[in-house]
Write a protein that holds these residues in place. Structure first.
Motif, short mmCIF file in Angstrom:
data_model
loop_
_atom_site.label_atom_id
_atom_site.label_comp_id
_atom_site.label_asym_id
_atom_site.label_seq_id
_atom_site.Cartn_x
_atom_site.Cartn_y
_atom_site.Cartn_z
N LEU A 142 0.83 -1.20 0.00
CA LEU A 142 0.00 0.00 0.00
C LEU A 142 0.86 1.25 0.00
N GLN A 143 1.98 1.23 0.72
CA GLN A 143 2.90 2.37 0.69
C GLN A 143 3.50 2.54 -0.69
N ALA A 144 3.79 1.44 -1.37
CA ALA A 144 4.40 1.52 -2.69
C ALA A 144 3.45 2.12 -3.72
N ARG A 145 2.15 2.06 -3.46
CA ARG A 145 1.17 2.55 -4.43
C ARG A 145 1.08 4.08 -4.44
N ARG A 146 1.64 4.76 -3.47
CA ARG A 146 1.45 6.21 -3.38
C ARG A 146 2.71 6.96 -3.77
N LYS A 147 2.57 7.83 -4.77
CA LYS A 147 3.69 8.70 -5.13
C LYS A 147 3.61 10.02 -4.39
N ASP A 148 2.46 10.32 -3.78
CA ASP A 148 2.27 11.48 -2.92
C ASP A 148 1.55 11.01 -1.66
N ARG A 149 1.46 11.90 -0.70
CA ARG A 149 0.76 11.54 0.52
C ARG A 149 -0.75 11.62 0.31
N LEU A 150 -1.47 10.62 0.78
CA LEU A 150 -2.93 10.63 0.74
C LEU A 150 -3.47 11.49 1.88
#
Length: 387
Positions: A142-150
């Motif tokens: 799940l961390q790898a899926r984000r290029k920015d902070r949700l």
């Protein structure tokens, strides 16, 4: 085949956070791979993010113009020839049509790549299933899926979703929410049995955490009623009561609900609010209107009635929230007037999983330079029918 069994066993017995390392070890030992990398598609479907401990040591890859992105978009293995004679095999990591990412495996040469391509493809499928299970116990993927902070509201909304695409012989589904890292009220949900597909497209009022909390209550109320085995109209009524009991009419949620018979294409529909449906049939796009009923939670003890609807093989159904069809251009023309129909026609050759993102890109161009003031949801359903 023995080496495939060895690889499968290595992935199935690996600790949740060690799947990439397990894949790396077994593919080096059994398939002479010199490098193995797992990439996850980010929430905005714009890049493939490397799965590694933060901070990442590899750069993200573009979904739109990279060899790995080509494999992701086409959902087919893609062989990339490297200057030193090696070949990098990019393999879709997908579970039942839900496109998660890409596994990139570098092998000695093209002959070796083609000789083991079928097994590598199956290993990527095994890895995809194991990642789904592993996400219950680790945040790594799940961390790898984000290029920015949700935002917190977006975190809650993404966690609530069933996936972004799925595929069965009778249909294909794809969906996307924007802005991917700051959504708050729009949502979709689906569930299928051997004979039926249930689909909800919802739009909760408000902003930020309050909108996300409302949507969470509504979706879970609908799921609770659906899992009790009651009819679509009664699902709406029970969710309506749950929302009204908590908010007393201060907040409410619009939802478009479908219950499809997979064998016949006959559906029951409850239209309780603002999401709209457009149908592409035989090259023509038309809006499908239903009898409008009250949004969920607006008044106490509202009764809902289901209407009949039928889909035919070859139909494409596109569901959109008001954050799509009400968006004005700089000249004042709303997107739903004519531009939305043009976007649906222009994307008619794309698979269902690609359509929502493509329509939302068209929406960005229609909006111009103005920032969005609402979140936007597009769901695409391609109906094939049962043979």
């Amino acid at each position: 085949m023995n080496r495939f069994v060895t690889a499968e066993r290595a992935l199935r017995t690996a600790a949740p956070h060690e799947l990439p390392d397990a894949a790396r070890r077994v593919l080096r030992e059994e398939y002479a791979a010199s490098s193995v990398e797992l990439f996850m598609a980010d929430y905005g479907l714009t890049v493939l993010q490397p799965v590694s401990v933060l901070p990442h040591t590899l750069e993200p890859l573009s979904v739109h113009n990279s060899p790995a992105g080509r494999a992701f978009g086409a959902q087919q293995p893609y062989l990339e020839a490297l200057p030193d004679g090696q070949v990098r095999v990019h393999l879709p990591v997908t579970v039942r049509g839900d496109r998660m990412g890409v596994l990139s495996v570098t092998v000695p040469d093209e002959e070796h790549a083609r000789e083991c391509l079928t097994e590598l493809t199956e290993i990527a499928d095994v890895l995809a299933h194991e990642v789904v299970v592993a996400e219950r116990d680790t945040d790594l993927y799940l961390q790898a899926r984000r290029k920015d902070r949700l935002t917190l509201a977006a975190e809650m909304q993404w966690h609530l979703l069933p996936g972004r695409s799925c595929k069965r012989p009778e249909y294909e589904l794809g969906a996307q929410l924007e802005p991917a890292y700051a959504i708050f009220g729009d949502n979709f949900d689906w569930s299928a049995t051997a004979d039926r597909l249930t689909l909800y497209v919802s739009n909760g009022m408000g902003e930020g955490i309050e909108a996300s909390l409302l949507t969470n209550l509504a979706v879970n109320a609908l799921r609770n009623a659906r899992r009790a085995g009651i009819s679509l109209a009664d699902q709406a009524a029970l969710a309506d009561q749950a929302i009204y009991a908590h908010y007393r009419g201060r907040c409410y949620l619009s939802v478009l609900m479908f219950d499809f018979d997979l064998a016949t294409g006959h559906a029951r529909v409850v239209d309780a609010g603002s999401p709209q449906l457009l149908r592409l049939r035989d090259g023509t796009v038309e809006r499908v209107a239903f009898e409008a009923q009250l949004p969920l939670g607006m008044f106490e003890e509202t009764d809902y009635l289901a209407q009949d609807f039928r889909v035919e093989p070859g139909d494409r159904l596109v569901f959109v929230s008001d954050g799509v069809y009400e968006v004005p251009s700089p000249g004042g023309e709303t997107y739903g007037d004519t531009a939305l129909a043009r976007a649906i026609l222009s994307t008619r050759l794309l698979p269902a999983a690609e359509v929502p993102r493509a329509v939302l890109r068209e929406l960005t161009g229609h909006r111009g330079r103005t920032a969005p003031n609402d979140d936007a949801l597009v769901v695409c359903l391609d109906w094939h029918g049962r043979p």
